[in-house]
Design an enzyme around this catalytic site. Sequence first.
Site, PDB file in Angstrom:
ATOM      1  N   HIS A   1       0.871  -1.179   0.000  1.00 52.69           N
ATOM      2  CA  HIS A   1       0.000   0.000   0.000  1.00 52.69           C
ATOM      3  C   HIS A   1       0.909   1.230   0.000  1.00 52.69           C
ATOM      4  O   HIS A   1       1.935   1.232   0.694  1.00 52.69           O
ATOM      5  CB  HIS A   1      -0.881   0.031   1.244  1.00 52.69           C
ATOM      6  CG  HIS A   1      -1.925  -1.051   1.267  1.00 52.69           C
ATOM      7  ND1 HIS A   1      -2.485  -1.510   2.430  1.00 52.69           N
ATOM      8  CD2 HIS A   1      -2.509  -1.754   0.271  1.00 52.69           C
ATOM      9  CE1 HIS A   1      -3.371  -2.451   2.156  1.00 52.69           C
ATOM     10  NE2 HIS A   1      -3.399  -2.624   0.842  1.00 52.69           N
TER      11      HIS A   1
ATOM     12  N   SER B   1       5.360   3.432   3.084  1.00 48.54           N
ATOM     13  CA  SER B   1       4.474   2.280   3.156  1.00 48.54           C
ATOM     14  C   SER B   1       4.623   1.624   4.508  1.00 48.54           C
ATOM     15  O   SER B   1       5.724   1.545   5.062  1.00 48.54           O
ATOM     16  CB  SER B   1       4.812   1.280   2.047  1.00 48.54           C
ATOM     17  OG  SER B   1       3.969   0.149   2.153  1.00 48.54           O
ATOM     18  N   VAL B   2       3.481   1.169   5.047  1.00 47.97           N
ATOM     19  CA  VAL B   2       3.538   0.410   6.297  1.00 47.97           C
ATOM     20  C   VAL B   2       2.884  -0.955   6.112  1.00 47.97           C
ATOM     21  O   VAL B   2       2.783  -1.720   7.065  1.00 47.97           O
ATOM     22  CB  VAL B   2       2.872   1.172   7.469  1.00 47.97           C
ATOM     23  CG1 VAL B   2       3.726   2.364   7.863  1.00 47.97           C
ATOM     24  CG2 VAL B   2       1.472   1.633   7.117  1.00 47.97           C
ATOM     25  N   HIS B   3       2.430  -1.227   4.905  1.00 49.98           N
ATOM     26  CA  HIS B   3       1.780  -2.509   4.623  1.00 49.98           C
ATOM     27  C   HIS B   3       2.419  -3.164   3.408  1.00 49.98           C
ATOM     28  O   HIS B   3       2.309  -2.636   2.300  1.00 49.98           O
ATOM     29  CB  HIS B   3       0.291  -2.319   4.316  1.00 49.98           C
ATOM     30  CG  HIS B   3      -0.493  -1.682   5.419  1.00 49.98           C
ATOM     31  ND1 HIS B   3      -1.596  -0.887   5.190  1.00 49.98           N
ATOM     32  CD2 HIS B   3      -0.327  -1.719   6.763  1.00 49.98           C
ATOM     33  CE1 HIS B   3      -2.078  -0.471   6.345  1.00 49.98           C
ATOM     34  NE2 HIS B   3      -1.325  -0.947   7.323  1.00 49.98           N
ATOM     35  N   ALA B   4       3.063  -4.293   3.609  1.00 50.99           N
ATOM     36  CA  ALA B   4       3.551  -5.106   2.493  1.00 50.99           C
ATOM     37  C   ALA B   4       2.952  -6.492   2.654  1.00 50.99           C
ATOM     38  O   ALA B   4       2.720  -6.951   3.783  1.00 50.99           O
ATOM     39  CB  ALA B   4       5.071  -5.161   2.509  1.00 50.99           C
TER      40      ALA B   4
END
Lengths: 128, 493
Positions: free
Chosen positions: B275, B432-435
């Site tokens: 994200h 980004s903090v969501h992978a």
Amino acid sequence: MIATIHRALAEILCPFSADPAEAEQIRARTATLLASRIDAMASPMRLALIILFVLFDLTAVATTGCSFSKASLPARLRHCEMAESWPLVPFKDLIRLARAMALLAYYDDAGVRLRLVFIPGGTSEGLS
Amino acid sequence: MIPTLPITTDTDLEADVLVIGSGAGGATSALMLAEAGLSVVILEEGLQHQAADFNGGIADMMAMLYRDSGMTPIMGKPTIAFAEGRCLGGSTVINGALFWRAPDKLLLRWENELGFPGVGPEALAPHYDVLETDMKVATQQERTTNRNSWTLTEACDRLGWRWEYAPRAQAACHNSNRCPSGCPNNAKQSMLISMLPRAVSAGARIVCSAKTKRIIHRNGRAEGAVATVTEEDGRSHRLMVRAKTVFVCGGPMQSPHLLRASGIAQGVGEGLHIHLNLKAVALFPDDMNPGAGTIMAAQVKEFSDRDLFIGASNFDPVYLALTLTPHGPTVIEQVLADWRHASIYVGQVKASATGHVRHLPGLDRPMPSYRVNDVDLVNLRFTLERMTEVLFAAGARIVYLPLAGSGPLASQSEARRLLARPIPPKALDLLSVHAMASCGLGRALDLWGRVKGFDNLLVNDAAMLPEATGVNPQMTIMAMARRNVRAFLDHKG
């Protein structure tokens, strides 16, 4: 040598502080944060950044007449401004990292936060 | 403190199951496995820190709780700063505990188009239900705090946009605005205070400061793993854990890295989904009292069909200054002097393409990469336009976008003019903090999370998801982890 360059960057990138002791503390903290971030990086990137720092220091000879770490504060500022716009060498990323560390050190400082009157969790003032 | 197993010399351990990682996927897996009567060992690379430790400065907390102090680069143009936890409890210790179910449309796609059984909305509902109870999920609707969120929702009402209260895994949040540096009040239901204590009560053993070096396997069977445990004084010891089954739960970057470092490469590290986050600062005429609140208490959901949401972000002078970095020192100084009138907002959109997590021989860390493409640029522009639209509708007098050289914007027409121009990717300040999906079901894994070619080696964290969720993924990671463990236990029985 790298520590001297970090320190020289911290001296021009840290926001102004009227209290000399506080200013010194924030500069030292910035240099430490910068060094620790670079130390924590993957070895190829760490090496690339170290080379970039050295290059940044030496290219100041062309813009200020001496290396960045030995230049006067106004000359260092001038070199930063010029180097940020050079298209071929990513000095912009390097300065950006150093600036972020300077901001982190400054606004995380207890004295600065006290002057801003920032209370974590806020206050009841101004609420409807 | 959660009891952990001290390792003071080279050690061999045996267990039915080895779980590598203690974040959302690892802790959820370990709890279910231990409660099923299996002997479980959890290896965590980071240290254990509890609420009493979470009162320091932000720089110290970032160094203590995050990998690379929260600045892991995802290489590309531009480089994207990626933040993930590196401590007992993983990223659940430093996230906002936003607990959304994945959209039905996405789950139906996983079930019907991608052909994964047990992932449709109906099949996952029982897992989501259990998690919502266990994790004390609730919304925060009180109007005396979180003014930045309510300003946004009032603007949505004026624009006719849809918004929702944000469900969060929290019990009696104190609104101290310290989610990213560890909750000092134990209100956030991180794995530290939810799943891990229960797992230990059920018999699981935890080893902290244990960096797993490789998985031991032979003829398509995992036999355990080798780790290095480092003591506080710097002495390190070799730890060998022999186990009948290994669950890899090190997160979307570390899990594929560990598999590849162990010589398991088929489809591993491909298909990374992320994200993309854009943060903006808005200045309001009124006192926003931005310190009083938490991460978003509500989200703008009008554009969820485009996998986009907008919400308020945690506030601190440090975060405010760092968000304003593209605008230079003068702006930072001016805005910080007037911080009570400022708020930080975030727009999050699903990246359109996939990246990679590479493993370079001899390098003890993953090398993630993602290249922002033309579709992303369209989506990012759309996100910025919607952010400015809702912020000006909220009464903002000035908006600063994460775009180098964009200057202060005083109206939506100014924003439109700016955003009509081409946006050079390098000018964007992206994070980004969501992978997710770097091992992906159906790619590196079979339909139930087992690594292809193995029947006793599973990946059960964000890396296992088939693709990005488009919403905060923690709840879906935990629900999918439960699904896979349930299938493993049924198969085993």
